[in-house]
Scaffold this active site. Structure first.
Site, short mmCIF file in Angstrom:
data_model
loop_
_atom_site.label_atom_id
_atom_site.label_comp_id
_atom_site.label_asym_id
_atom_site.label_seq_id
_atom_site.Cartn_x
_atom_site.Cartn_y
_atom_site.Cartn_z
N ASP A 1 76.55 -54.74 45.73
CA ASP A 1 76.84 -56.15 45.41
C ASP A 1 77.73 -56.68 46.51
O ASP A 1 78.20 -55.92 47.35
CB ASP A 1 77.54 -56.23 44.04
CG ASP A 1 78.86 -55.46 44.05
OD1 ASP A 1 79.89 -56.02 44.42
OD2 ASP A 1 78.84 -54.25 43.72
N GLU B 1 75.52 -41.99 41.00
CA GLU B 1 75.97 -42.00 42.40
C GLU B 1 75.91 -40.61 43.05
O GLU B 1 76.04 -40.49 44.26
CB GLU B 1 77.40 -42.55 42.47
CG GLU B 1 77.48 -43.99 42.01
CD GLU B 1 78.91 -44.52 42.00
OE1 GLU B 1 79.22 -45.41 42.80
OE2 GLU B 1 79.72 -44.03 41.19
#
Ligand code: ADE
Length: 262
Positions: free
Chosen positions: A228, A25
């Protein structure tokens, strides 16, 4: 253990703290800092802090790991040991807003800890004895971050999204909610939407960082790429997105945020 306090050179600007939960990330930020000038690694409180510059901006980059406590401990160290002037967080999140799709980018304007509930002593979501349930992101830092995201989606978004066969990304701005849960069920998403109808994305760190920054008067901004939609497919979608795209999104957004040539 002795207290750590990193001194800046006389007259130097205070650094920007740049955080993510997981290495993917943070993208290639630490490599980009190393390519620019020497990076000093400082170990403190079971984390490594990378002190250097990105496009001339003094930075301290670090990984918080996952969850609100980990995030709060890390941002607290950035403030106390590294004297950061502001904090930027980058990572992935589950989309919970009706219009938020996998691959979209969310820049927070506010944060709520969705799992904080000391009712009936205090209203649900309110941080006891602080009297705040929604924490604000810094408007100027968030505007600069959103601008970097808009340029990223225009210039590179469609090509990157095509790697996973998903729609070209869009940028959303609004409420990010945080809790110590990986949300992975349609029924859980419905409960979150019912309680916090304007929530765009759910993750596990942002609101904790925003609370600590609020308490110390340090500006913060958070960007999340949607890995998601927090439903039954979330674990698989999260894992694929993290491996395939999260780093590319973060690198591309951070490069534009810092004003690198892209
Ligand atoms: N980060 C990425 N996806 C998430 C989810 N579904 N729940 C919590 N945090 C997340």
């Amino acid at each position: 253990m002795s207290a750590l306090h990193i001194e800046h050179a006389a007259g130097a600007r205070r650094p920007l703290g740049v955080m993510a939960a997981l290495p993917q990330e943070l993208g290639d930020l630490i490599d980009a800092m190393r390519a620019e000038s020497a990076v000093r690694a400082v170990s403190h409180g079971s984390r490594d802090y990378h002190v250097g510059t990105m496009c001339g901006t003094p930075c301290v980059a670090t990984l918080a790991r996952i969850g609100k406590v980990a995030a709060a401990a890390t941002v607290s160290a950035l403030i106390h040991a590294f004297d950061v002037e502001a904090v930027l967080f980058t990572g992935v999140a589950g989309g919970v807003g009706e219009t938020v799709r996998v691959g979209d980018v969310v820049v927070a304007d506010s944060f709520v800890q969705h799992d904080l509930d000391a009712s009936p002593l205090f209203p649900r979501f309110e941080v006891p004895l602080l009297g705040v349930s929604r924490f604000a992101a810094d408007p100027a830092l968030s505007a600069r971050l959103a601008d970097a995201c808009e340029r990223f989606v225009t210039e590179e978004g469609a090509v990157l999204a095509a790697r996973l066969g998903i729609e070209p990304p869009r940028v959303h701005r609004g409420l990010i909610i945080s809790g110590d849960q990986f949300v992975a069920g349609a029924a859980d998403v419905e409960l979150l939407r019912a309680a916090l109808p304007d929530a765009l994305a759910v993750e596990m760190e942002g609101a904790a960082i925003a609370q600590v920054c609020h308490e110390y008067g340090v500006p913060c901004a958070v960007v999340r790429t949607v890995s998601d939609t927090a439903d039954a497919e979330a674990p698989e979608s999260f894992a694929t997105f993290l491996t395939e795209l999260a780093g590319s999104y973060s690198s591309a957004i951070l490069r534009r945020f810092f004003g690198a040539e892209v």
